[in-house]
Every structure is written in structure tokens, then in C-alpha cells.
Design a protein around this motif. Sequence first.
Motif, PDB file in Angstrom:
ATOM      1  N   ARG A 227       2.233  -4.376   9.972  1.00  0.00           N
ATOM      2  CA  ARG A 227       2.498  -4.317   8.547  1.00  0.00           C
ATOM      3  C   ARG A 227       2.444  -5.700   7.894  1.00  0.00           C
ATOM      4  O   ARG A 227       3.131  -5.974   6.898  1.00  0.00           O
ATOM      5  CB  ARG A 227       3.869  -3.667   8.296  1.00  0.00           C
ATOM      6  N   ASP A 228       1.591  -6.592   8.444  1.00  0.00           N
ATOM      7  CA  ASP A 228       1.534  -7.950   7.923  1.00  0.00           C
ATOM      8  C   ASP A 228       0.652  -8.081   6.687  1.00  0.00           C
ATOM      9  O   ASP A 228       0.688  -9.105   6.004  1.00  0.00           O
ATOM     10  CB  ASP A 228       1.094  -8.931   9.009  1.00  0.00           C
ATOM     11  N   ALA A 230       0.476  -6.903   3.283  1.00  0.00           N
ATOM     12  CA  ALA A 230       1.329  -6.185   2.333  1.00  0.00           C
ATOM     13  C   ALA A 230       0.531  -5.284   1.394  1.00  0.00           C
ATOM     14  O   ALA A 230       0.970  -4.164   1.078  1.00  0.00           O
ATOM     15  CB  ALA A 230       2.164  -7.187   1.527  1.00  0.00           C
ATOM     16  N   ASP A 231      -0.625  -5.751   0.929  1.00  0.00           N
ATOM     17  CA  ASP A 231      -1.414  -4.938   0.005  1.00  0.00           C
ATOM     18  C   ASP A 231      -1.951  -3.687   0.694  1.00  0.00           C
ATOM     19  O   ASP A 231      -1.945  -2.597   0.109  1.00  0.00           O
ATOM     20  CB  ASP A 231      -2.575  -5.751  -0.569  1.00  0.00           C
ATOM     21  N   ARG A 234       0.890  -1.284   1.116  1.00  0.00           N
ATOM     22  CA  ARG A 234       1.256  -0.701  -0.171  1.00  0.00           C
ATOM     23  C   ARG A 234       0.287   0.381  -0.621  1.00  0.00           C
ATOM     24  O   ARG A 234       0.695   1.440  -1.104  1.00  0.00           O
ATOM     25  CB  ARG A 234       1.331  -1.821  -1.220  1.00  0.00           C
TER      26      ARG A 234
END
Length: 314
Positions: A227-228, A230-231, A234
Motif C-alpha cells: 500500500r505504498d 497512495a494514489d 485510493r
Amino acid sequence: MDYINIAGLKKPCAQLMMGTDYYKPELLDTVGDILDAYMALGGNAVDSAYIYGGGKSEETIGLWMESRKNRKEVLVLTKGAHHNAQGPRVNKQAIDEELAISLQRLRTDYVDLYALHRDDPNVPVGPIIEALNEHIEAGRIHAIGVSNWTHGRIQEANDYAAAHGLVGFTFSSPNLSLAKPNEPFWAGCVSADSDACAWHKEKQLPLLSWSSQARGFFTGLFTPEVRDNADLVRVFYSDDNWERYRRAESLGKEMGVSTIQIALAYVLNQPFPTCALIGPKNVAELNSCHDATRIRLTEEQLSWLDLSAALKAI
């Protein structure tokens, strides 16, 4: 290479279009080699925009076409009238000013395809269509379209054009990918949902998809635990998208191709004309995309991949 027809163009457009948002003149040797390889595969279309790299993308394309003397062989798509810090700019003044600058940067006197980069629903469609038709009549634009407009607004604009004897939009460029976004990647962006796809199927209006490969979601570099980015988390991380990933992976193994090639083939095999904007950083990535154009998916496979049909053997 497969091709589609777009009204207004003088020749068919390759289904793989080269995205150039990261191009800049100092990378000309590198990106020039990739563009040369793309053309050798039968490609003929490049995508840019007035705002990409502060104009560096258009400048680089212009330098490449000038050095190769291949302007007539290349279909150039550029976009304008993007909002700025002061707000929306979908108006005649912005279109006129930015197109003139784009043509200078591209070292040409016309663009094959011109798209409005964003919409401003507060602006009536009539003046927009009229402004763009002035440039068509002057030969500065061959085909007009939009990026990130809803299909309802496109229909409204084309109804206006038909009622007034003008040229309407002949292509749209929203996001379309096997991974469905949880929210827009950038504010104001539009992704083609099931209603939009049904409209494109009915109208057979070409769709030129940006982020056609969901910004690398299907590369294998990401998992629910990683999950590094972020975009990406998201926009694309969801249970449904990880199921789509698993199905693409399974079908890819069955067909002897990669997961990301299945994802690209999903875009290219829709029941309406599509192009996929791709951004390969090297020739190997380009060749992988080209190999995906040979994959043929049935309507049943498409429905299974995007979860609109029940999980079953195919």
C-alpha cells in the motif's frame, strides 16, 4: 497493429496511441527511439496536451517529427482548455490562445485530433462547438473531441451541431480500464461506467482511453498488502478490483499471456471502437502492449472479467 476510423481524419488511427505526458526535449534520444519502434510496428498516433510538462511534451513531439520528417505519417492528438488556478477555462479565448501555442510547439500548422481537456458544465455547448468549428474550417483541426466529458454532455453538444449544420465531436477520451476507479484519479476526471459504455456501443463513437492499464495495477507489482502507492490505493484498491485482477491472471495463464496484457485487451475488445493510450518507458514495454493487440476476447469473457457476469468456466 489494428486501427479504427474516426470521422474527420484522413486515415485510420492505430488502436495503440502513444501517451507522451512525461516527454521533454532532453529525453528526445530515448523517447525518439521508442516512437521510432512504435511507428515500425504500424503505430501512427501520439497523444499530448497543452499542459503536459508545461509544454515540454508538445515541444518534444515537434522536434521528433521535424527530425524524422514524418509529420504526414503521424496523427497528433493534443488537448486544451484545461482549468488553471483561476478555475475552468472552457471558452473560445482559451481554445484560440492555447491551440495557437500548441501548433507552434508541435512545429505544425494543424492537429489531426483536438480535444477539450476538461468540461465546464456551466458553459453552454453551442459557443464551444462554434469556436471549434472555426478552427476546423480554417484547417487547423481535422477532428474534434473531448476528454473527461460525460456522455450526456457529448450528446447535447452533438445535437446542437446537427441542428446547426456544424461538425460535432467524433471521439471521446475518458478513462476506461478493467479496474474500476473508486473515485477520480484527478478532480474533474471522468471514467466510462456501464451507462457510458452502453451509449458508446449504441452510437459507435470512438473512445480513446487514458490510464487504459489502470496505472500499473495489473503489473504484478501490487497486492492488497502493498500500500505504498497512495494514489493507486485510493483509486483502484477494492475487493472487486482484486477479483478482476485474479480473473485476468487466470485467463492470462489459460491463454499464455500476461495479466496486464489481458487488462489491455479488455479495453481493445469492447463492442465499440476503442484506442488505448499507453506510456511505455522502453521498447520491451511497447512490444508487450503490441502483443496484447493480438488477443481476442469474447463478449462472455469481457463480462466475466469485469464481474458483470457470474463466475464460471469460460
